[in-house]
Design an enzyme around this catalytic site. Structure first.
Site, PDB file in Angstrom:
ATOM      1  N   GLY A  45      75.407 -13.163  62.745  1.00  0.00           N
ATOM      2  CA  GLY A  45      75.629 -14.581  63.125  1.00  0.00           C
ATOM      3  C   GLY A  45      75.357 -15.524  61.827  1.00  0.00           C
ATOM      4  O   GLY A  45      74.882 -15.250  60.894  1.00  0.00           O
ATOM      5  N   GLN A  50      74.227 -22.957  57.103  1.00  0.00           N
ATOM      6  CA  GLN A  50      73.638 -22.025  56.233  1.00  0.00           C
ATOM      7  C   GLN A  50      74.863 -21.778  54.995  1.00  0.00           C
ATOM      8  O   GLN A  50      74.234 -21.224  54.277  1.00  0.00           O
ATOM      9  CB  GLN A  50      73.630 -20.762  56.888  1.00  0.00           C
ATOM     10  CG  GLN A  50      72.415 -20.537  57.820  1.00  0.00           C
ATOM     11  CD  GLN A  50      72.353 -19.123  58.415  1.00  0.00           C
ATOM     12  OE1 GLN A  50      73.075 -18.948  59.289  1.00  0.00           O
ATOM     13  NE2 GLN A  50      71.564 -18.280  57.992  1.00  0.00           N
ATOM     14  N   CYS A  96      67.467 -12.945  58.964  1.00  0.00           N
ATOM     15  CA  CYS A  96      68.121 -14.139  58.736  1.00  0.00           C
ATOM     16  C   CYS A  96      68.636 -14.126  57.374  1.00  0.00           C
ATOM     17  O   CYS A  96      67.987 -13.852  56.400  1.00  0.00           O
ATOM     18  CB  CYS A  96      67.279 -15.450  58.822  1.00  0.00           C
ATOM     19  SG  CYS A  96      68.119 -16.952  58.577  1.00  0.00           S
ATOM     20  N   LEU A  97      70.190 -14.362  57.175  1.00  0.00           N
ATOM     21  CA  LEU A  97      70.783 -14.299  55.796  1.00  0.00           C
ATOM     22  C   LEU A  97      70.354 -15.447  55.024  1.00  0.00           C
ATOM     23  O   LEU A  97      70.328 -15.373  53.682  1.00  0.00           O
ATOM     24  CB  LEU A  97      72.433 -14.490  56.133  1.00  0.00           C
ATOM     25  CG  LEU A  97      72.989 -13.543  56.851  1.00  0.00           C
ATOM     26  CD1 LEU A  97      74.509 -13.813  57.015  1.00  0.00           C
ATOM     27  CD2 LEU A  97      72.829 -12.329  56.102  1.00  0.00           C
ATOM     28  N   HIS A 138      69.007 -18.172  68.037  1.00  0.00           N
ATOM     29  CA  HIS A 138      68.738 -18.368  66.327  1.00  0.00           C
ATOM     30  C   HIS A 138      69.546 -19.286  65.713  1.00  0.00           C
ATOM     31  O   HIS A 138      69.156 -19.970  64.971  1.00  0.00           O
ATOM     32  CB  HIS A 138      68.607 -16.664  65.858  1.00  0.00           C
ATOM     33  CG  HIS A 138      68.782 -16.709  64.425  1.00  0.00           C
ATOM     34  ND1 HIS A 138      67.546 -15.919  64.009  1.00  0.00           N
ATOM     35  CD2 HIS A 138      69.298 -17.292  63.258  1.00  0.00           C
ATOM     36  CE1 HIS A 138      67.722 -16.000  62.477  1.00  0.00           C
ATOM     37  NE2 HIS A 138      68.582 -16.844  62.251  1.00  0.00           N
ATOM     38  N   GLU A 139      70.777 -18.841  65.908  1.00  0.00           N
ATOM     39  CA  GLU A 139      72.039 -20.074  65.540  1.00  0.00           C
ATOM     40  C   GLU A 139      71.608 -21.581  65.872  1.00  0.00           C
ATOM     41  O   GLU A 139      71.861 -22.215  65.182  1.00  0.00           O
ATOM     42  CB  GLU A 139      73.320 -19.506  65.575  1.00  0.00           C
ATOM     43  CG  GLU A 139      73.497 -17.960  64.826  1.00  0.00           C
ATOM     44  CD  GLU A 139      73.042 -17.692  63.674  1.00  0.00           C
ATOM     45  OE1 GLU A 139      72.998 -18.529  62.741  1.00  0.00           O
ATOM     46  OE2 GLU A 139      72.779 -16.636  63.695  1.00  0.00           O
ATOM     47  N   HIS A 142      69.261 -23.090  63.988  1.00  0.00           N
ATOM     48  CA  HIS A 142      69.739 -23.500  62.628  1.00  0.00           C
ATOM     49  C   HIS A 142      70.325 -24.908  62.717  1.00  0.00           C
ATOM     50  O   HIS A 142      69.929 -25.776  61.901  1.00  0.00           O
ATOM     51  CB  HIS A 142      70.647 -22.386  62.105  1.00  0.00           C
ATOM     52  CG  HIS A 142      69.980 -21.518  61.429  1.00  0.00           C
ATOM     53  ND1 HIS A 142      69.113 -21.401  60.301  1.00  0.00           N
ATOM     54  CD2 HIS A 142      70.231 -19.981  61.463  1.00  0.00           C
ATOM     55  CE1 HIS A 142      68.810 -20.284  59.733  1.00  0.00           C
ATOM     56  NE2 HIS A 142      69.504 -19.409  60.491  1.00  0.00           N
TER      57      HIS A 142
HETATM   58 ZN    ZN Z   1      69.332 -17.366  60.649  1.00  0.00          ZN
END
Ligand code: ZN
Length: 195
Positions: A45, A50, A96-97, A138-139, A142
């Site tokens: 995701g 991000q 998480c990226l 999660h997204e 963000h």
């Molecule tokens: Zn993340």
């Protein structure tokens, strides 16, 4: 186009994103680039902030069941909003990226009721559960400026302080390009770029 991913301590990831007003060429191109970036970085995701776009937009990759049957094909969610949470919760070891080399257990509701627009501008009102509900929460966090390590236990948070400091300083970097909190871009060795 592969976009650099912003480090969790860059201010853009602590800022609430703005609603998408028009699903124009620019948005569609951003969505394409986000999918390419997510696949390159091997994520499931990705939120628009991000990759440096402070917009209420996220993508989720293909989700398969245990028999490798495609449960949810990859999709973009525009202006997503969680309308309600189910009562049941579970634990999942999240990554998480924007936070290289950190995985922590996060407790979240297993089911959500969600409203969003697809890339054709069609409104959807859906129930999501399992891994899809996990990734969406999660997204959407963000998009609201919330990071997953802000949802772990205070004890765990204390235990990972040093690691978080290293990530913040750019001492732990991923093998995809990353924008550090001070705006500098990490160098990725050209042979590591898969084209
Ligand atoms: Zn993340």
């Amino acid at each position: 186009m592969i976009l650099p991913i912003y480090n969790a301590f860059h201010p853009i990831l602590k800022t609430k994103t703005k609603q998408v007003q028009n699903i124009d060429e620019e948005i569609l191109s951003l969505v394409d680039n986000m999918f390419e970036t997510m696949h390159f970085a091997e994520g499931i995701g990705l939120a628009a902030n991000q990759v440096g776009a402070s917009l209420s937009l996220l993508i989720v990759g293909d989700i398969f069941d245990e028999n490798e049957k495609l449960l949810h094909p990859k999709k973009a969610y525009i202006n997503p909003e969680i309308l309600s949470f189910g009562e049941e919760v579970d634990e999942f070891n999240e990554g998480c990226l924007s936070v290289p080399e950190l995985r922590e257990v996060v407790v979240r509701p297993t089911e959500i009721q969600l409203r969003y627009y697809d890339i054709n501008g069609k409104e959807h009102n859906e129930t999501a559960n399992g891994l899809l509900a996990r990734v969406l929460q999660h997204e959407i966090d963000h998009l609201n400026g919330i990071l997953f390590f802000e949802r772990i236990s205070p004890i765990r948070r204390t235990l990972i302080q040093n690691k978080l400091k290293k990530i913040k300083k750019g001492l732990i970097v991923p093998d995809y390009p990353m924008v550090l909190p001070d705006g500098t871009l990490t160098k990725v060795h050209s042979s590591e770029i898969k084209v």
